[in-house]
Motif scaffolding. Structure first.
Motif, mmCIF file in Angstrom:
data_model
loop_
_atom_site.group_PDB
_atom_site.id
_atom_site.type_symbol
_atom_site.label_atom_id
_atom_site.label_comp_id
_atom_site.label_asym_id
_atom_site.label_seq_id
_atom_site.Cartn_x
_atom_site.Cartn_y
_atom_site.Cartn_z
ATOM 1 N N GLY B 186 1.954 17.452 31.752
ATOM 2 C CA GLY B 186 2.351 17.965 30.435
ATOM 3 C C GLY B 186 3.260 16.994 29.700
ATOM 4 O O GLY B 186 4.368 17.337 29.300
ATOM 5 N N THR B 187 2.757 15.777 29.560
ATOM 6 C CA THR B 187 3.559 14.717 28.931
ATOM 7 C C THR B 187 2.758 14.089 27.789
ATOM 8 O O THR B 187 1.601 14.433 27.563
ATOM 9 N N GLY B 188 3.374 13.157 27.103
ATOM 10 C CA GLY B 188 2.698 12.466 26.008
ATOM 11 C C GLY B 188 3.710 11.694 25.203
ATOM 12 O O GLY B 188 4.892 11.677 25.541
ATOM 13 N N TYR B 189 3.236 11.054 24.152
ATOM 14 C CA TYR B 189 4.115 10.140 23.415
ATOM 15 C C TYR B 189 3.904 10.382 21.931
ATOM 16 O O TYR B 189 4.065 9.489 21.119
ATOM 17 N N THR B 190 3.497 11.620 21.604
ATOM 18 C CA THR B 190 3.137 11.907 20.221
ATOM 19 C C THR B 190 4.011 12.981 19.595
ATOM 20 O O THR B 190 4.062 13.102 18.378
ATOM 21 N N SER B 192 3.240 15.999 19.644
ATOM 22 C CA SER B 192 2.357 17.065 19.177
ATOM 23 C C SER B 192 1.818 17.913 20.316
ATOM 24 O O SER B 192 0.907 18.709 20.123
ATOM 25 N N GLY B 193 2.377 17.751 21.490
ATOM 26 C CA GLY B 193 1.922 18.518 22.643
ATOM 27 C C GLY B 193 0.645 17.948 23.216
ATOM 28 O O GLY B 193 -0.004 17.098 22.622
ATOM 29 N N GLY B 194 0.308 18.435 24.410
ATOM 30 C CA GLY B 194 -0.913 17.961 25.049
ATOM 31 C C GLY B 194 -0.651 17.532 26.473
ATOM 32 O O GLY B 194 0.410 17.839 27.046
ATOM 33 N N PHE B 195 -1.621 16.823 27.013
ATOM 34 C CA PHE B 195 -1.575 16.469 28.419
ATOM 35 C C PHE B 195 -1.970 15.014 28.618
ATOM 36 O O PHE B 195 -2.676 14.441 27.791
ATOM 37 N N GLU B 196 -1.488 14.475 29.730
ATOM 38 C CA GLU B 196 -1.950 13.163 30.161
ATOM 39 C C GLU B 196 -2.681 13.359 31.491
ATOM 40 O O GLU B 196 -2.190 14.067 32.371
#
Lengths: 124, 360
Positions: B186-190, B192-196
């Protein structure tokens, strides 16, 4: 990509439409595509006499900034004021409403490239 | 330096991506338009191939001790299936890299580092690994896809039995998705939420294709590094090499929240002293008041035109439609609402210090 044959081109990825001793200048489809979304065109040289190779303006895309160069020595007689509020026209219509400046020049246009020669330069 | 290819290189080429060398890898920078890709992530769902990132496994009884020694955050605070943002301080006050620490188990961790720093980080950590803790560089074995945006969960949920609503922010789980065993994070660099998704590379292409099928109804798109940068910058996330470097301290960078003096770590004594005495410069965010786009390296000036710092990251914000940036300034200017100037070519343009995120 589209490179109209009635235009001349430069190694700096600009196009020139020669009409007697005046010319309209813009950037090529290749150039706008390389730059990406254009968000700001700054040209403040109206009325100035500039040498071939001088910077006549600056074009800013989201990710990059690039200078605009005079393809031939001359006087900047008109700038495209429409780009102030709608710089993205350069992306959508680089050879039409996305033109940059008009100049008055006296000198040889022999060094300009034909559409064919420009495409060869791009390796297409 | 040889430019390496990521496993899904040909997929990106076929999608018409503009590929450019970045951090030693040929990476997709843009598929259609930076702005379009930006809004695709903010409003829907987009997929980044960030397989250039580095991953190190750290295993064994001494794993946590080693991580505690080299990172600034307190890794003893995370539990299994939890991740933590952290950095590797150097001995001279700067930062070797920023990273994410994943705790897979009491004696098993994964460190995710920046592509440009894989070799540097590996050598740095090894130089501190005096107890011979087992480390393995698995960077070349993993396809990392960041599926980001408000529709990311709905897209991915179609492909997995794992209840994604249980995978919170900076939590992760190992599970099957699109037929492959992977780490769903449950991470990211935006912002805007989301998944890696950390995927064994042999499954990379299949997973990519299935994610795009699942996201078709949300108009899912591939996103390049160009939009990745504008997305992260709107949220005020630091980029290593720009906003944090070998010569910027985590405290100057506003990373005090991941600099925990509850333990000893590389250079912690000096950093603690710096915290007590106060820093002399700080990383701030600023918004342009005039038309103009700040770029890395531009000078920051005070009202009298005297230099007070330098831009470390800048862009036009697609969401705000104005220039935003970050940069280090003398601490007396690190105050919200203070007026500063940015030297853009031959002009001094007005700007205002703000507290990131620029886009809430």
């Amino acid at each position: 990509m589209n490179f109209p044959t009635d235009l001349k081109y430069t190694k700096d990825h600009e196009w020139v439409k020669v009409d007697g001793d005046t010319a309209t200048i813009g950037i090529t489809e290749f150039a706008q595509n390389e730059l990406g979304d254009i968000v700001f065109v700054e040209i403040e040289t109206e009325g100035e006499n500039l040498q071939e190779g001088d910077v006549f303006g600056t074009i800013e895309a989201v990710k990059t900034v690039s200078d605009l160069f005079m393809p031939i020595t001359g006087e900047v007689t008109e700038i495209n004021s429409g780009l102030e509020d709608n710089p993205e026209i350069v992306n959508s219509d680089p050879y039409g409403d996305g033109w940059m400046i008009k100049i008055k020049f006296d000198g040889s246009t022999d060094d300009f490239l034909s559409a064919e020669a420009y495409q060869k330069l791009l390796g297409e | 330096m040889d430019v390496k290819r990521i496993p899904l290189h040909d997929i990106h080429k076929n999608l018409g991506a503009k590929m450019m060398p970045f951090a030693g890898f040929e990476m997709p920078v843009r598929y259609s338009s930076d702005k379009e890709e930006h809004f695709c992530v903010r409003d829907g769902v987009g997929v980044f191939d960030v397989s250039h990132m580095g991953e190190f496994m750290v295993r064994g009884a001494g794993a946590l001790d080693l991580i505690q020694k080299v990172t600034s955050n307190d890794a003893s605070k995370i539990v299994d299936d939890q991740a933590q943002y952290s950095c590797l301080p150097n001995d001279t006050g700067g930062i070797v890299d920023d990273l994410i620490v994943y705790r897979m188990g009491e004696e098993e961790y994964m460190l995710v580092v920046n592509a440009s720093n894989i070799e540097k980080d590996w050598n740095w950590i090894q130089s501190k690994n005096t107890d011979g803790v087992e480390m393995e560089d698995v960077s070349d074995d993993i396809v990392l896809l960041a599926v980001q945006g408000p529709k990311a969960a709905e897209t991915l949920q179609k492909l997995t039995e794992v209840d994604l609503s249980s995978v919170g922010f900076y939590k992760f789980t190992k599970g099957m998705l699109a037929g492959a065993e992977m780490i769903i994070s449950g991470t990211g660099y935006t912002g805007s939420g989301g998944f890696e998704l950390y995927i064994p590379k042999e499954h990379g292409i299949t997973v990519w294709e299935k994610v795009f099928e699942a996201g078709a109804e949300f108009d899912i798109k591939p996103i390049g590094l160009g939009a990745r940068d504008t997305l992260r910058l709107e949220k005020g996330f630091c980029l290593y090499g720009n906003d944090i470097t070998d010569t910027t301290s985590p405290l100057e960078a506003g990373l005090g929240w991941i600099t925990k003096f509850t333990k000893e770590f590389t250079n912690s004594e000096n950093l603690k002293k710096q915290k007590e005495e106060g820093v002399t410069r700080k990383l701030v965010g600023f918004e342009m008041k005039e038309k103009g786009i700040p770029r890395q390296g531009y000078k920051l000036l005070n009202d009298e035109g005297e230099e007070i710092g330098e831009v470390t990251s800048g862009t036009i914000s697609p969401c705000l439609e104005k220039g935003v940036g970050m940069g280090y300034v003398k601490k007396e200017f690190a105050t919200v609402d203070i007026e500063i100037k940015v030297e853009v070519r031959n002009k001094q343009l007005g700007a205002r210090v703000v507290r990131p995120p620029f886009v809430k």
